[in-house]
Design a protein around this motif. Sequence first.
Motif, mmCIF file in Angstrom:
data_model
loop_
_atom_site.group_PDB
_atom_site.id
_atom_site.type_symbol
_atom_site.label_atom_id
_atom_site.label_comp_id
_atom_site.label_asym_id
_atom_site.label_seq_id
_atom_site.Cartn_x
_atom_site.Cartn_y
_atom_site.Cartn_z
ATOM 1 N N ASP A 119 8.323 38.160 -33.053
ATOM 2 C CA ASP A 119 7.792 39.581 -33.957
ATOM 3 C C ASP A 119 9.102 40.688 -33.336
ATOM 4 N N ALA A 120 9.415 40.652 -35.010
ATOM 5 C CA ALA A 120 10.821 42.623 -34.139
ATOM 6 C C ALA A 120 10.139 43.532 -33.538
ATOM 7 N N GLU A 121 8.872 44.037 -33.474
ATOM 8 C CA GLU A 121 8.357 44.815 -32.598
ATOM 9 C C GLU A 121 8.469 44.739 -30.863
ATOM 10 N N SER A 122 7.902 43.358 -30.387
ATOM 11 C CA SER A 122 8.338 43.510 -28.846
ATOM 12 C C SER A 122 9.741 42.576 -28.858
ATOM 13 N N GLY A 123 10.738 42.146 -29.524
ATOM 14 C CA GLY A 123 12.211 41.613 -29.337
ATOM 15 C C GLY A 123 11.400 40.564 -28.583
ATOM 16 N N ALA A 124 10.280 39.473 -28.591
ATOM 17 C CA ALA A 124 10.515 38.230 -27.878
ATOM 18 C C ALA A 124 9.171 37.256 -28.047
ATOM 19 N N VAL A 125 9.307 36.031 -27.882
ATOM 20 C CA VAL A 125 8.231 35.003 -28.214
ATOM 21 C C VAL A 125 7.021 34.915 -27.331
ATOM 22 N N ARG A 126 5.820 35.416 -27.549
ATOM 23 C CA ARG A 126 4.719 34.808 -26.446
ATOM 24 C C ARG A 126 4.576 33.882 -27.093
ATOM 25 N N MET A 127 4.435 32.414 -25.331
ATOM 26 C CA MET A 127 3.751 31.290 -26.312
ATOM 27 C C MET A 127 1.812 31.174 -25.717
ATOM 28 N N GLN A 128 1.048 30.300 -26.428
ATOM 29 C CA GLN A 128 -0.238 30.710 -25.300
ATOM 30 C C GLN A 128 -0.232 28.898 -26.084
ATOM 31 N N PHE A 129 -1.042 28.749 -24.391
ATOM 32 C CA PHE A 129 -1.510 27.310 -24.376
ATOM 33 C C PHE A 129 -2.241 27.640 -23.762
ATOM 34 N N ASN A 130 -3.603 26.480 -24.792
ATOM 35 C CA ASN A 130 -5.599 27.096 -24.716
ATOM 36 C C ASN A 130 -5.304 25.096 -24.541
ATOM 37 N N ASN A 131 -6.436 24.710 -23.359
ATOM 38 C CA ASN A 131 -7.242 23.422 -22.930
ATOM 39 C C ASN A 131 -6.252 22.281 -22.043
ATOM 40 N N PHE A 132 -4.487 23.329 -21.973
ATOM 41 C CA PHE A 132 -3.806 22.333 -21.576
ATOM 42 C C PHE A 132 -4.064 21.967 -19.898
ATOM 43 N N ASP A 133 -3.947 22.870 -19.271
ATOM 44 C CA ASP A 133 -4.208 22.581 -17.822
ATOM 45 C C ASP A 133 -5.098 22.299 -17.426
ATOM 46 N N GLN A 134 -6.406 23.006 -17.914
ATOM 47 C CA GLN A 134 -7.551 22.777 -17.162
ATOM 48 C C GLN A 134 -9.054 23.450 -18.513
ATOM 49 N N MET A 135 -10.043 22.640 -18.180
ATOM 50 C CA MET A 135 -10.620 23.427 -19.337
ATOM 51 C C MET A 135 -11.568 24.453 -19.192
ATOM 52 N N GLY A 136 -10.492 25.323 -21.062
ATOM 53 C CA GLY A 136 -11.416 26.324 -22.146
ATOM 54 C C GLY A 136 -9.646 27.395 -20.842
ATOM 55 N N GLY A 137 -8.575 27.076 -20.150
ATOM 56 C CA GLY A 137 -7.628 27.378 -19.250
ATOM 57 C C GLY A 137 -7.058 28.078 -20.757
ATOM 58 N N GLN A 138 -6.307 28.920 -20.509
ATOM 59 C CA GLN A 138 -5.269 29.890 -21.446
ATOM 60 C C GLN A 138 -4.343 30.042 -20.611
ATOM 61 N N GLN A 139 -2.411 29.481 -20.781
ATOM 62 C CA GLN A 139 -1.798 29.399 -20.768
ATOM 63 C C GLN A 139 -0.447 30.305 -21.269
ATOM 64 N N THR A 140 -0.320 31.550 -20.699
ATOM 65 C CA THR A 140 0.781 32.434 -21.978
ATOM 66 C C THR A 140 2.334 32.539 -21.107
ATOM 67 N N LYS A 141 2.736 33.072 -21.707
ATOM 68 C CA LYS A 141 4.536 33.282 -20.935
ATOM 69 C C LYS A 141 5.302 33.603 -22.331
#
Length: 288
Positions: free
Chosen positions: A165-187
């Motif tokens: 988005d233009a507001e942050s000028g960045a890209v946010r990534m979110q991954f659910n259940n990839f590394d653990q059950m119910g886990g969420q990774q963001t960067k």
Amino acid sequence: MGLLDELEQEAQRRKAGVDDQDRAKQEREAAYRTQIEPGMAALHEYLSKLTQNLTFIKPRKIIRHTLAGYGDVVLQVEHEYDLKFINNMPNAREIRLSFPCLIVTDECPNVEVLGVTKVKTIAGAFQRFHIGGVTVTKKDNNGEVIAASVRARGRIVMMAVFNGDAESGAVRMQFNNFDQMGGQQTKSFTAELFNEALYDEVGRYVAREPNNLFREALPDDYRKQLRTKVQQEELKRRWEAQMSDRQREELAEMERQQGLGGKLSKVVDQVKGGSFFGRLRGLVKKDK
């Protein structure tokens, strides 16, 4: 300084702050238009080709997620991908990718759970993650479950969401259940880092291949400190090895000297005891 001068300075400071904020906002919007917006379209194209190839090849990918109180839930990726590109938002883009993973029941542990609390804990965890496999084997007189046989079955869904988005000028990534059950990774990534190299890391992460997506780059100063510490530890190990070798050599020399000293001591004792001169007199008598 008079009151009017003070107010004038404060007004100038505030105006400068507003100008800085406006400038930063304009830079973020420019980064969005020139890098993030086309980059999101490129990422969507990359993921589209990636999932098409994975669907065709169907590589066997096994994932193990540990569930507390139960053990490893063994998953196998089912190459059924749902990819969406949402580009109808003003100054924002979103990509959603999801795919199911089948629980390989035959490779999951078969656990007998005893006790009301333990049964409730595992049953609650299975329910929270939307998986089945809890079979009641015994109840008490009040109808409470006091024993159950547990073996995971069903599916879980892995999901990746990318927001630019233009507001942050960045890209946010979110991954659910990839590394653990119910886990969420963001960067989050700035516009400068949103490029083809990053798309490849994302693709490797999605395809469950070795990747560096969540490996943080160490600052140069910290990297230099680690390198210095390693060198110091190496010098310490070399010095300790040299000291150990020297001590072994000194110990061997001491043992050799003690051995020679022991032999000499025996000779001296013999001389003192007269045995040597006794033998000498015996030899003299024989000659006579």
